[in-house]
Design a protein around this motif. Structure first.
Motif, PDB file in Angstrom:
ATOM      1  N   LYS A 446       0.807  -1.222   0.000  1.00 40.70           N
ATOM      2  CA  LYS A 446       0.000   0.000   0.000  1.00 40.70           C
ATOM      3  C   LYS A 446       0.840   1.271   0.000  1.00 40.70           C
ATOM      4  CE  LYS A 446      -3.762  -2.198   2.640  1.00 40.70           C
ATOM      5  NZ  LYS A 446      -4.533  -2.155   3.917  1.00 40.70           N
ATOM      6  N   VAL A 447       2.161   1.161   0.155  1.00 33.05           N
ATOM      7  CA  VAL A 447       2.969   2.392   0.125  1.00 33.05           C
ATOM      8  C   VAL A 447       2.854   3.069  -1.238  1.00 33.05           C
ATOM      9  CG1 VAL A 447       4.616   1.593   1.858  1.00 33.05           C
ATOM     10  CG2 VAL A 447       5.115   1.229  -0.566  1.00 33.05           C
ATOM     11  N   ASP A 448       2.465   2.306  -2.261  1.00 30.96           N
ATOM     12  CA  ASP A 448       2.280   2.922  -3.575  1.00 30.96           C
ATOM     13  C   ASP A 448       1.128   3.924  -3.563  1.00 30.96           C
ATOM     14  OD1 ASP A 448       4.389   1.676  -4.849  1.00 30.96           O
ATOM     15  OD2 ASP A 448       3.205  -0.050  -5.459  1.00 30.96           O
ATOM     16  N   ASP A 449       0.239   3.812  -2.555  1.00 26.67           N
ATOM     17  CA  ASP A 449      -0.886   4.743  -2.454  1.00 26.67           C
ATOM     18  C   ASP A 449      -0.483   6.087  -1.866  1.00 26.67           C
ATOM     19  OD1 ASP A 449      -2.499   2.708  -3.440  1.00 26.67           O
ATOM     20  OD2 ASP A 449      -3.120   2.039  -1.442  1.00 26.67           O
ATOM     21  N   ALA A 609      17.302   3.215   8.672  1.00 23.64           N
ATOM     22  CA  ALA A 609      17.219   4.281   7.676  1.00 23.64           C
ATOM     23  C   ALA A 609      16.210   3.926   6.588  1.00 23.64           C
ATOM     24  CB  ALA A 609      18.603   4.521   7.074  1.00 23.64           C
ATOM     25  N   ALA A 610      16.185   2.660   6.191  1.00 27.42           N
ATOM     26  CA  ALA A 610      15.316   2.235   5.088  1.00 27.42           C
ATOM     27  C   ALA A 610      13.852   2.489   5.392  1.00 27.42           C
ATOM     28  CB  ALA A 610      15.549   0.755   4.785  1.00 27.42           C
ATOM     29  N   MET A 611      13.392   2.144   6.592  1.00 27.41           N
ATOM     30  CA  MET A 611      11.960   2.288   6.876  1.00 27.41           C
ATOM     31  C   MET A 611      11.552   3.747   7.026  1.00 27.41           C
ATOM     32  SD  MET A 611      11.758   0.932  10.784  1.00 27.41           S
ATOM     33  CE  MET A 611      12.598   1.763  12.135  1.00 27.41           C
ATOM     34  N   ASN A 612      12.558   4.648   7.134  1.00 28.97           N
ATOM     35  CA  ASN A 612      12.286   6.081   7.160  1.00 28.97           C
ATOM     36  C   ASN A 612      12.379   6.711   5.779  1.00 28.97           C
ATOM     37  OD1 ASN A 612      11.885   7.225  10.010  1.00 28.97           O
ATOM     38  ND2 ASN A 612      13.604   5.815  10.308  1.00 28.97           N
ATOM     39  N   GLY A 613      12.658   5.914   4.760  1.00 30.26           N
ATOM     40  CA  GLY A 613      12.677   6.416   3.398  1.00 30.26           C
ATOM     41  C   GLY A 613      14.050   6.693   2.844  1.00 30.26           C
ATOM     42  N   ALA A 614      15.120   6.367   3.584  1.00 27.27           N
ATOM     43  CA  ALA A 614      16.478   6.526   3.051  1.00 27.27           C
ATOM     44  C   ALA A 614      16.830   5.317   2.193  1.00 27.27           C
ATOM     45  CB  ALA A 614      17.482   6.672   4.188  1.00 27.27           C
ATOM     46  N   ARG A 631      16.710  -2.565  -7.141  1.00 28.06           N
ATOM     47  CA  ARG A 631      15.883  -1.359  -7.248  1.00 28.06           C
ATOM     48  C   ARG A 631      15.686  -0.661  -5.906  1.00 28.06           C
ATOM     49  NH1 ARG A 631      14.399   1.337 -11.546  1.00 28.06           N
ATOM     50  NH2 ARG A 631      12.362   1.766 -10.639  1.00 28.06           N
ATOM     51  N   ASN A 632      16.065  -1.317  -4.805  1.00 23.76           N
ATOM     52  CA  ASN A 632      15.804  -0.743  -3.482  1.00 23.76           C
ATOM     53  C   ASN A 632      17.055  -0.133  -2.846  1.00 23.76           C
ATOM     54  OD1 ASN A 632      17.173  -3.085  -2.912  1.00 23.76           O
ATOM     55  ND2 ASN A 632      15.564  -3.996  -1.635  1.00 23.76           N
ATOM     56  N   VAL A 685      12.291   4.811  -3.616  1.00 22.53           N
ATOM     57  CA  VAL A 685      12.051   4.890  -2.170  1.00 22.53           C
ATOM     58  C   VAL A 685      10.891   3.970  -1.788  1.00 22.53           C
ATOM     59  CG1 VAL A 685      11.252   6.380  -0.296  1.00 22.53           C
ATOM     60  CG2 VAL A 685      13.012   7.201  -1.879  1.00 22.53           C
ATOM     61  N   LYS A 686       9.849   3.976  -2.587  1.00 20.03           N
ATOM     62  CA  LYS A 686       8.697   3.116  -2.281  1.00 20.03           C
ATOM     63  C   LYS A 686       9.057   1.638  -2.429  1.00 20.03           C
ATOM     64  CE  LYS A 686       5.131   6.540  -3.358  1.00 20.03           C
ATOM     65  NZ  LYS A 686       3.989   6.917  -4.235  1.00 20.03           N
TER      66      LYS A 686
END
Length: 715
Positions: A446-449, A609-614, A631-632, A685-686
């Motif tokens: 759902k982060v794509d939303d 860091a990843a779960m905060n969008g880094a 891709r991540n 990021v997503k």
């Protein structure tokens, strides 16, 4: 038996009755992973809250009555107070947890968890680095899942150390002197009102340790302390600081932790069914448990078989040099009176953990833990392979792949490290119950939303918060210390939140190669000073006080940060702690990690860091070896290994610069999307949020421990 488990001195705050339960909250670290609960303290006096390092006990002891009166007259504050106390009570009293639902047939079973350090919060600085932070996250998630765990460790009266960087860039160390009456720890007492203690035998004397308690949500953590009047001056200093380099002090501490920890749990009335050793520091606990069973009439072999079945050992060390080993002569001096109680002779005792190296015979704590555990694991998939190869000599009749060491990849406790704005985004777009499904990959689709403009706005706000944090720190230093103006610039006063920002923060040891990015300094200068597409790099971290090469790396980085040629875009943040770590992982755009393969057992800062969008930019080592999907994030170097370390560093550094210049920087600054947003960057990021947040959560990790190790040990 007296229930010492829940017997602690009451708090002594003089709080108004209307908000008196702030005292209960101050002594339970539950508030540290609930944003709105923390505001109950900070709202009263935010400046003083920062001054006391977010320590609620010290804070409440020094707040004046008019300040309490002011918040009691604030309707919004009182509404939050009532809401947080209701949530806290519901949490603490709930009988419906993941554990009770999934394992109703073993509700009476109990788990013990031993670690040399626990990193729970900056207000309790009894941790040195990643091992302790992992242990702290372990307890928080165990509390959230309702696992029946009690933990044992040390309380260090002088903590690890505080770091000061001189004008020349050299690390100087200082030490705290803690007043436990002003920390979120509670003293335990016996029926006579005396401090609750245990004793262990060291050569020629008994050493006593009193027991303190820290409440971590539903989980109690018991900390041992030898600073009691019954002990000699030397023994009172045993747990003054973490990680003594004196082998006699070190073995004494490990005896107190392992043997004393078992006795402490017995004294507390906590009958553990599972014994989990986080690293080998506590491995003597297995010997104590065997001794107890032998005293009851079993043979050594029978007792060992019983103990092994419910003992778990987690190794975090990918190189032999990182394992605690004691000279055999020293072990003989400390244990000559123990092997008769085990029913074995000297040679049989030493052979349990003997390791012969070219400079002599040693007693390996990792060998001891592995020999006396039926369950062992590394902390990433790659580390599992490394561990099976490293310890193959203990099972010479087996192939490497058949060595009985599995792996459970580390994770991080989401709400301890997630920024409040990101948490609110998740609540809106993943659903109000998203916290109950942290480890569910389907939910993270759902982060794509999340609209790109909202995600970008939050990321920018977080960087603005980081810049303000660093400027405020610099201002306080300028007011209170003798600092050269250039040091203020090296501390971050010229940072720009609109610039691509990289973070590198961890313990500085040579294998982590903190200076790899400096290898071609002229090329780096061209990267950071590109006026159209500049880059900022923030460093932070400590070197062990005895690690001179690590200090030299810090000095090299600090001197580069002071160099006017960097334009204030290279920064070193001194005195790294959990507060600094949170600000960095919540804010930077790129998290850099450059260890020498395969020396990083796992690593967890990149997960935070990843779960905060880094986005992670890392060597394919530890957790990133299994996390990277193309891709991540990005890789520093590849899987190509060179025999010559200098050649390896040149190769990896060259690829680091290439990836920055050709991929990362253009992607970040290409603003061709709607509203001038970097659409492709946000898409990555997503991808990062979808693929990394559930898989590298502490919830997934703890469920694996329960499903794969704890339940087997319970049976």
């Amino acid at each position: 038996m007296v229930d010492y488990l829940n017997l602690a001195a009451p708090n002594h705050f003089n709080l108004p009755k209307k908000i008196e339960r702030l005292g209960d909250l101050a002594y339970n670290l539950w508030w540290t992973w609930h944003h709105d609960a923390g505001k109950l303290f900070s709202t009263i006096d935010n400046a003083f809250w920062d001054e006391v390092r977010h320590n609620p006990v010290e804070f409440l002891h020094h707040i004046e009555r008019p300040q309490f009166n002011a918040v009691m007259d604030d309707e919004a504050y009182m509404m939050n107070y009532v809401a947080q106390m209701d949530e806290f009570d519901a949490y603490m009293n709930s009988k419906e947890t993941w554990f009770t639902k999934e394992y109703p047939d073993v509700l009476e079973k109990k788990i013990s968890y031993f670690s040399f350090e626990f990193g729970l919060h900056e207000s309790l600085p009894v941790y040195a680095g990643g091992l302790g932070i992992l242990a702290g996250d372990h307890l928080k998630e165990a509390s959230d899942l309702g696992l029946p765990i009690a933990a044992v460790g040390f309380i260090y009266r002088q903590g690890y150390f505080s770091q000061h960087i001189t004008e020349d860039g050299w690390q100087e160390t200082g030490h705290f002197i803690f007043n436990f009456n002003e920390m979120p720890v509670q003293a335990l007492f016996d029926e006579d009102g005396e401090p609750l203690m245990i004793a262990v035998q060291l050569p020629g004397r008994d050493v006593y340790a009193r027991i303190w308690k820290v409440q971590v949500g539903r989980v109690p953590l018991f900390l041992l302390d030898t600073d009691v009047s019954k002990n000699s001056h030397t023994d009172r200093q045993l747990n003054a600081r973490l990680y003594s380099s004196d082998p006699e002090v070190r073995i004494s501490m490990e005896i107190v932790l392992g043997i004393g920890g078992v006795r402490a749990l017995h004294k507390l009335g906590y009958a553990a069914d599972v014994w989990h050793m986080n690293e080998g520091h506590s491995a003597f606990l297995a010997l104590e448990r065997i001794r107890e069973i032998v005293v009851e009439g079993k043979s050594y072999d029978e007792a060992k078989a019983i103990v092994k079945k419910n003992t778990i050992f987690t190794t975090h060390t990918p190189v032999p040099a990182g394992i605690d080993m004691f000279p055999v002569w020293l072990v003989e001096r400390f244990f000559y009176n123990i092997w008769p109680e085990l029913g074995i002779n000297r040679d049989e005792f030493i052979n349990i953990a003997k390791q012969t190296v070219e400079w002599g015979e040693f007693f390996s704590m990792a060998n001891l833990a592995l020999k006396l555990s039926d369950h062992a694991n590394g902390v990433s998939e790659l580390h599992g392979h490394v561990s099976r190869e490293m310890f193959n000599y203990l099972w010479p009749d087996r192939k490497k792949e058949d060595v009985p060491i599995t792996h459970i990849t580390n994770g991080v406790h989401t709400m301890s490290w997630l920024s409040e704005p990101m948490a609110k985004l998740y609540e809106i777009y993943l659903g109000p119950d998203w916290l109950d499904h942290i480890d569910d990959p389907a939910m993270w689709e759902k982060v794509d939303d999340i609209p790109n403009e909202f995600l970008w706005k939050v990321r920018l706000e977080q960087k603005q918060k980081l810049v303000k944090f660093l400027k405020d720190r610099a201002r306080k230093q300028w007011l209170t210390e003798v600092k050269h103006p250039v040091q203020m610039i090296a501390g971050g006063v010229m940072l720009d939140p609109n610039v691509l920002t990289m973070g590198f923060a961890r313990r500085f040891s040579t294998y982590k190669r903190g200076n790899l990015i400096l290898r071609d300094f002229d090329r780096l200068l061209r990267i950071v000073n590109n006026e159209n597409r500049p880059v900022q790099i923030i460093f932070s971290g400590k070197a062990h006080p005895a690690d001179e090469p690590g200090k030299l790396i810090i000095q090299q980085i600090y001197r580069a940060a002071k160099d006017a040629k960097t334009g204030g875009r290279m920064v070193f943040v001194e005195d790294y702690d959990m507060d600094v770590a949170r600000h960095l992982v919540q804010s930077v755009d790129i998290w850099l990690n450059t260890p020498r393969r395969p020396n990083e057992a796992s690593g967890t800062s990149g997960m935070k860091a990843a779960m905060n969008g880094a986005m992670n930019f890392s060597v394919l080592d530890g957790w990133w070896h299994e996390a990277y999907n193309g891709r991540n994030g990005w890789t520093v170097g590849d899987l190509k290994d060179f025999d010559d370390s200098n050649q390896q560093d040149n190769y990896d550094a060259g690829m680091l610069y290439d990836t920055l210049e050709k991929e990362i920087i253009p992607l970040y600054y290409n603003r061709f999307g709607k509203g001038g947003l970097p659409e492709e960057w946000l898409g990555r990021v997503k991808n990062n949020l979808r693929t990394l947040s559930p898989q590298f959560s502490m919830r997934r990790m703890l469920k694996e421990y329960m499903n794969n190790l704890y339940i087997e040990a319970m049976k």
